[in-house]
Design a protein around this motif. Structure first.
Motif, PDB file in Angstrom:
ATOM      1  N   VAL A   1      54.998  22.278 126.060  1.00  0.00           N
ATOM      2  CA  VAL A   1      54.416  23.257 126.973  1.00  0.00           C
ATOM      3  C   VAL A   1      55.091  24.599 126.750  1.00  0.00           C
ATOM      4  CG1 VAL A   1      54.102  23.898 129.396  1.00  0.00           C
ATOM      5  CG2 VAL A   1      53.786  21.530 128.673  1.00  0.00           C
ATOM      6  N   GLY A   2      54.295  25.629 126.492  1.00  0.00           N
ATOM      7  CA  GLY A   2      54.845  26.943 126.212  1.00  0.00           C
ATOM      8  C   GLY A   2      55.133  27.734 127.465  1.00  0.00           C
ATOM      9  N   PRO A   3      55.765  28.905 127.323  1.00  0.00           N
ATOM     10  CA  PRO A   3      56.045  29.768 128.480  1.00  0.00           C
ATOM     11  C   PRO A   3      54.750  30.134 129.193  1.00  0.00           C
ATOM     12  CG  PRO A   3      57.202  30.539 126.524  1.00  0.00           C
ATOM     13  CD  PRO A   3      56.240  29.489 126.067  1.00  0.00           C
TER      14      PRO A   3
ATOM     15  N   ALA B   1      45.244  18.524 128.472  1.00  0.00           N
ATOM     16  CA  ALA B   1      45.048  19.949 128.207  1.00  0.00           C
ATOM     17  C   ALA B   1      46.248  20.765 128.667  1.00  0.00           C
ATOM     18  CB  ALA B   1      43.774  20.443 128.893  1.00  0.00           C
ATOM     19  N   VAL B   2      46.880  20.374 129.761  1.00  0.00           N
ATOM     20  CA  VAL B   2      48.127  21.023 130.178  1.00  0.00           C
ATOM     21  C   VAL B   2      49.203  20.789 129.122  1.00  0.00           C
ATOM     22  CG1 VAL B   2      49.992  20.984 131.879  1.00  0.00           C
ATOM     23  CG2 VAL B   2      47.611  20.940 132.638  1.00  0.00           C
ATOM     24  N   ALA B   3      49.273  19.571 128.600  1.00  0.00           N
ATOM     25  CA  ALA B   3      50.292  19.236 127.606  1.00  0.00           C
ATOM     26  C   ALA B   3      50.153  20.048 126.335  1.00  0.00           C
ATOM     27  CB  ALA B   3      50.238  17.741 127.280  1.00  0.00           C
ATOM     28  N   ASP B   4      48.898  20.297 125.904  1.00  0.00           N
ATOM     29  CA  ASP B   4      48.744  21.005 124.625  1.00  0.00           C
ATOM     30  C   ASP B   4      48.315  22.458 124.784  1.00  0.00           C
ATOM     31  OD1 ASP B   4      45.981  20.871 125.065  1.00  0.00           O
ATOM     32  OD2 ASP B   4      45.673  19.224 123.651  1.00  0.00           O
ATOM     33  N   GLY B   5      48.420  23.003 126.007  1.00  0.00           N
ATOM     34  CA  GLY B   5      48.275  24.444 126.207  1.00  0.00           C
ATOM     35  C   GLY B   5      46.856  24.947 126.398  1.00  0.00           C
ATOM     36  N   ARG B   6      45.891  24.047 126.551  1.00  0.00           N
ATOM     37  CA  ARG B   6      44.512  24.498 126.777  1.00  0.00           C
ATOM     38  C   ARG B   6      44.223  24.726 128.262  1.00  0.00           C
ATOM     39  NH1 ARG B   6      41.205  20.721 125.755  1.00  0.00           N
ATOM     40  NH2 ARG B   6      42.791  19.109 125.540  1.00  0.00           N
TER      41      ARG B   6
ATOM     42  N   HIS C   1      53.679  24.159 133.820  1.00  0.00           N
ATOM     43  CA  HIS C   1      55.036  24.553 133.440  1.00  0.00           C
ATOM     44  C   HIS C   1      55.905  24.645 134.694  1.00  0.00           C
ATOM     45  CE1 HIS C   1      58.378  26.972 131.966  1.00  0.00           C
ATOM     46  NE2 HIS C   1      57.974  26.692 130.732  1.00  0.00           N
ATOM     47  N   PRO C   2      57.129  24.105 134.651  1.00  0.00           N
ATOM     48  CA  PRO C   2      57.992  24.146 135.835  1.00  0.00           C
ATOM     49  C   PRO C   2      58.260  25.552 136.355  1.00  0.00           C
ATOM     50  CG  PRO C   2      58.886  22.642 134.189  1.00  0.00           C
ATOM     51  CD  PRO C   2      57.759  23.373 133.525  1.00  0.00           C
ATOM     52  N   GLY C   3      58.130  26.563 135.507  1.00  0.00           N
ATOM     53  CA  GLY C   3      58.372  27.926 135.937  1.00  0.00           C
ATOM     54  C   GLY C   3      57.212  28.568 136.675  1.00  0.00           C
ATOM     55  N   ARG C   4      56.028  27.982 136.594  1.00  0.00           N
ATOM     56  CA  ARG C   4      54.864  28.569 137.247  1.00  0.00           C
ATOM     57  C   ARG C   4      54.297  27.679 138.341  1.00  0.00           C
ATOM     58  NH1 ARG C   4      54.878  32.993 137.632  1.00  0.00           N
ATOM     59  NH2 ARG C   4      54.917  33.486 135.424  1.00  0.00           N
ATOM     60  N   LEU C   5      54.548  26.388 138.276  1.00  0.00           N
ATOM     61  CA  LEU C   5      53.924  25.451 139.213  1.00  0.00           C
ATOM     62  C   LEU C   5      54.268  25.718 140.680  1.00  0.00           C
ATOM     63  CD1 LEU C   5      51.968  23.085 138.879  1.00  0.00           C
ATOM     64  CD2 LEU C   5      53.921  21.544 139.000  1.00  0.00           C
TER      65      LEU C   5
END
Length: 281
Positions: free
Chosen positions: A160-162, A211-216, A261-265
């Motif tokens: 998961v990207g930024p 889709a969350v896992a691969d950034g879509r 992402h833990p930073g946005r959830l």
């Protein structure tokens, strides 16, 4: 209280391989055997909540294969319920996640297979997901995950990207089939949509979590998910680095599942808590 013991690496690898082979076998059945016109076999919670003959056949395919290769394991499936085992491992399976898409000839459907260890009937509140596979035959994609071993799609490891700021996040969700639930979910969406880039409703929670896992997708939430909707995709998202949880400090489950992402959830969770979006089931 400590949870069930996690098997060693060799056993986890075996479970991942079994999940992969089971999902691919059932996916070939539903894809290659799909008639030109799919008929509804029965319904569940409402006339819109359908079951096709292929749902039933695919789950039987999964059960037959799993009994052959792992005869001591239990199985929990969407169509045939819970069959306890003796090994401590239970397979949680959804033969067609996205049945309405399958009914209409849309490509967003998948077979979901996960191995869990849990006391009694598998429950997201008490289980440990060990290995999983999501196979989407019409899309020709296969996702797998092993607990502690990462998540993969078609041989590519997922991370998961930024996350972008909330206003630039693409959000996925799903809706229930009962009218009163849909009305309330529409109110929640109406308040959230102006705060994000856009919203997608693809009709398969398992594929949304992949889709969350691969950034879509950047973020995902949905109420009303059953264990078979959740187990396989949740492990894939988590092993890619996403956070998967419920609201108010709870684990993911029927009341609410959120992923990202833990930073946005936390921003999404705050909105959903304030909107009482989990007060629906």
């Amino acid at each position: 209280m400590t949870g069930p013991a996690v098997p060693n690496h060799a056993v986890l690898a075996e479970l991942t391989n079994v999940a992969h082979d089971a999902a691919c076998q059932a996916a070939s059945l539903i894809h290659d055997g799909r008639p030109d016109r799919v008929e509804v076999a029965t319904t569940k919670t409402s006339p819109q909540d359908v079951v096709t003959a292929m749902d039933l056949a695919a789950e039987q395919c999964l059960r037959t294969y799993l009994h052959q290769v792992r005869p001591g394991d239990g199985i929990l499936g969407e169509e045939q319920g819970y069959e306890p085992g003796t090994s401590g491992v239970t397979w949680v399976v959804d033969p067609i996640d996205g049945t309405v898409n399958y009914l209409y000839g849309l490509a967003s459907y998948a077979v979901l297979v996960a191995a869990v260890t849990a006391p009694g009937v598998p429950d997201p509140a008490t289980w440990t997901v060990l290995a999983s596979c999501v196979r989407a035959p019409a899309l020709d994609h296969t996702w797998t995950a092993t607990r502690g071993g990462g998540a993969w799609c078609d041989g590519r490891q997922l991370h998961v990207g930024p996350p972008p700021e909330l206003g630039l996040c693409l959000l996925g969700t799903g809706f229930g089939y009962r009218r009163e639930v849909r009305e309330r979910q529409g109110q929640v969406v109406a308040g959230l949509l102006p705060q994000v880039r856009d919203l997608r409703r693809m009709g398969s929670a398992g594929l949304d979590l992949c889709a969350v896992a691969d950034g879509r997708l950047d973020l995902f939430y949905e109420t009303g998910l059953n264990p078979w909707d959740l187990a396989a995709g949740a492990l894939i998202a988590q092993e890619a680095g996403a956070q998967v949880s419920g609201l108010r400090g709870t684990c993911a489950g029927p009341a609410m599942t959120v992923a990202g992402h833990p930073g946005r959830l936390p921003e999404l969770i705050t909105y959903l808590e304030q909107a009482r979006a989990d007060d629906l089931v």
